[in-house]
Design an enzyme around this catalytic site. Structure first.
Site, PDB file in Angstrom:
ATOM      1  CB  CYS B  79      -3.210  -3.926  -3.424  1.00 23.19           C
ATOM      2  SG  CYS B  79      -4.944  -4.319  -3.736  1.00 23.19           S
ATOM      3  CG  HIS B 181      -3.013  -7.269  -0.034  1.00 22.11           C
ATOM      4  ND1 HIS B 181      -2.760  -5.984   0.391  1.00 22.11           N
ATOM      5  CD2 HIS B 181      -4.162  -7.199  -0.728  1.00 22.11           C
ATOM      6  CE1 HIS B 181      -3.724  -5.179  -0.014  1.00 22.11           C
ATOM      7  NE2 HIS B 181      -4.598  -5.897  -0.698  1.00 22.11           N
ATOM      8  CD  GLU B 183       0.159  -6.537   2.642  1.00 22.28           C
ATOM      9  OE1 GLU B 183       0.860  -6.853   1.664  1.00 22.28           O
ATOM     10  OE2 GLU B 183      -0.878  -5.856   2.541  1.00 22.28           O
TER      11      GLU B 183
END
Lengths: 265, 203
Positions: B79, B181, B183
């Site tokens: 990001c 993202h 994750e």
């Protein structure tokens, strides 16, 4: 293409999931972390936890729920309810939440939006608005706070625009007239707000069937739809919602055959 | 061991937990002196470009990160952490970045809802390193108001579309970055982090 988001909302009281109807009647229904992991697995795009605990012990329990959720859930999740200070926000974000939702505290102290956006970025500040249509008016809604119990005299449209200006990254708009009715989102309200701000809008309150979901995203021009009871009581699965929306030509993230992502090595 | 740079920006815990869930050792690094203990680095980040560079500078991260990249070991920016890899950011005036990738970070054109927030699809151009085994059309979770413009198009490993086509993954040799993202992008984002973990372990 950017997908429309489907967001289950979990009301959490003292660390347990409940769902209110018209914000009053509550029924207990399980462990929030387990339910969150289930929704992630089923293809939810995001999750919202609304902490309705009244006590400070309940609030501390919520931090623990957030910590455990961050270990199990790999989609974005938002925490709302009872956050009043920058320190409250920091605690939730540090525990692993991606966003916080501010409602009563933002109305009483709009600077909290500005300070939160400055300290942590607009992307993690959601402003939640509980809206009720003003009687005998056309196209006017009033902001309510304290879980919908207290009218403020503030116009919803003006508040949404002010929240955006102060640095909100998203608006979560709940129609109190529709909440718990299963009659569908208030799309006149949603459309008005969606057109008035340039940040994403999450529609909430009143969804009862698949068509309501589609209408919130088309007629209501929302970027995301939030629902609690229809998922919670298994009336529809996330997959059913997404399959339906895809057939209606609405872009959604398809639910993958997501069997064993932790065994890919 | 994968080190996650803690410079006071971003949801580090999510990155750490995702790597642990995938079976990799990860640690949040609070000081540049810890770089010597790791074989891979992730630079996360949310917020504003200049503030983030300022925080990296105050934490004395900039030179050690530049030296680490010279060693050829795996590096992944996520990001804002990806945007910081570029030479110049145009958020609130022009600001210098880490300069690992020639190019700039620019704002989306007007007329779009900003931030670009939500799940969007990837079009993979270079199915290597973190992009291995990622099918076309896989969705990832984005939150950003600016996007990167590498000077050379061969840096672009995958693109996405929001009003215009923009680079969603950039990478060459050991320096890679993802605008979304991973994750928070279960399941394919975890496949991507797993690719990174495997790459680190195979060093």
């Amino acid at each position: 293409m950017l997908a429309k988001r489907i967001i289950p909302c979990l009301d959490v009281h003292e660390g347990r999931v409940v769902k209110g109807t018209n914000f009053i009647h509550l029924r207990d229904a399980g462990d929030p972390v387990e339910l969150a992991a289930l929704y992630d697995k089923e293809g939810a795009d995001e999750l919202v936890f609304l902490d309705i605990s009244a006590s400070s012990e309940g609030r501390n329990t919520m931090v623990e729920v957030v910590r455990r959720t961050a270990e199990e859930v790999f989609i974005p999740f938002t925490i709302g309810g009872g956050l009043r200070t920058i320190e409250d926000i920091r605690k939730m974000l540090r525990a692993g939440a991606d966003k916080v939702s501010l409602n009563t505290a933002a109305v009483q102290n709009p600077q909290l939006i500005e300070e939160g956006a400055y300290a942590f970025g607009s992307q993690c500040i959601v402003v939640a608005i509980d809206a009720r249509q003003v009687a005998y008016s056309h196209g006017r809604w009033e902001v309510y706070i304290h879980g919908g119990r207290t009218p403020t005299g503030i116009d919803v449209l003006e508040w949404a625009q002010r929240a955006e200006k102060l640095g909100a990254g998203e608006i979560l708009l709940t129609s109190m007239d529709r909440d718990g009715t299963k009659e569908g989102y208030d799309n006149e309200l949603n459309k008005m707000i969606s057109q008035a701000v340039s940040i994403p809008l999450i529609a909430s309150g009143g969804v009862g069937n698949l068509q309501h979901m589609a209408e919130g995203l088309t007629d209501g021009q929302a970027d995301a739809v939030l629902a609690a009871s229809i998922f919670h009581y298994r009336e529809y699965s996330i997959k059913e919602v997404k399959d339906y929306l895809a057939r209606e030509g609405i872009p959604v993230r398809p639910v993958e055959g997501r069997s064993s992502m932790f065994e890919v090595r | 061991m994968i080190g996650i740079v803690d410079y006071g920006r971003g949801n580090l815990r999510s990155v750490e937990k995702a790597l642990e869930k995938l079976g990799y050792e990860a640690k949040i690094m609070i000081s540049p002196t810890e770089i010597k203990d790791v074989q891979g680095i992730i630079l996360p980040g949310v917020g504003a470009f200049a503030d983030a560079m300022d925080s990296l500078d105050k934490g004395n991260w900039i030179k050690p990160l530049q030296e680490y990249v010279q060693t050829g070991k795996p590096f992944l920016g996520i990001c804002l952490g990806m945007q910081l890899l570029f030479e110049i950011g145009e958020e609130h005036g022009e600001h210098p970045g880490l300069g690992f990738i020639p190019g700039r970070v620019v704002k989306f054109p007007p007329g779009l809802k900003i931030p670009h927030m939500g799940w969007n699809t990837l079009d993979v151009r270079n199915p290597e390193k973190i992009c291995a085994d990622i099918p076309g059309g896989a969705h990832f979770y984005f939150v950003h108001s600016y996007y990167v413009q590498p000077l050379a198009s061969d840096w672009i490993a995958a693109t996405s579309e929001y009003g215009l086509e923009f680079p969603a993954v950039v990478g060459q040799d050991n320096v890679w970055g993802a605008q979304f993202h991973p994750e928070k992008s279960s399941p394919w984002g975890l496949v991507m982090l797993n690719n990174f973990g495997k790459w680190v372990n195979n060093q």
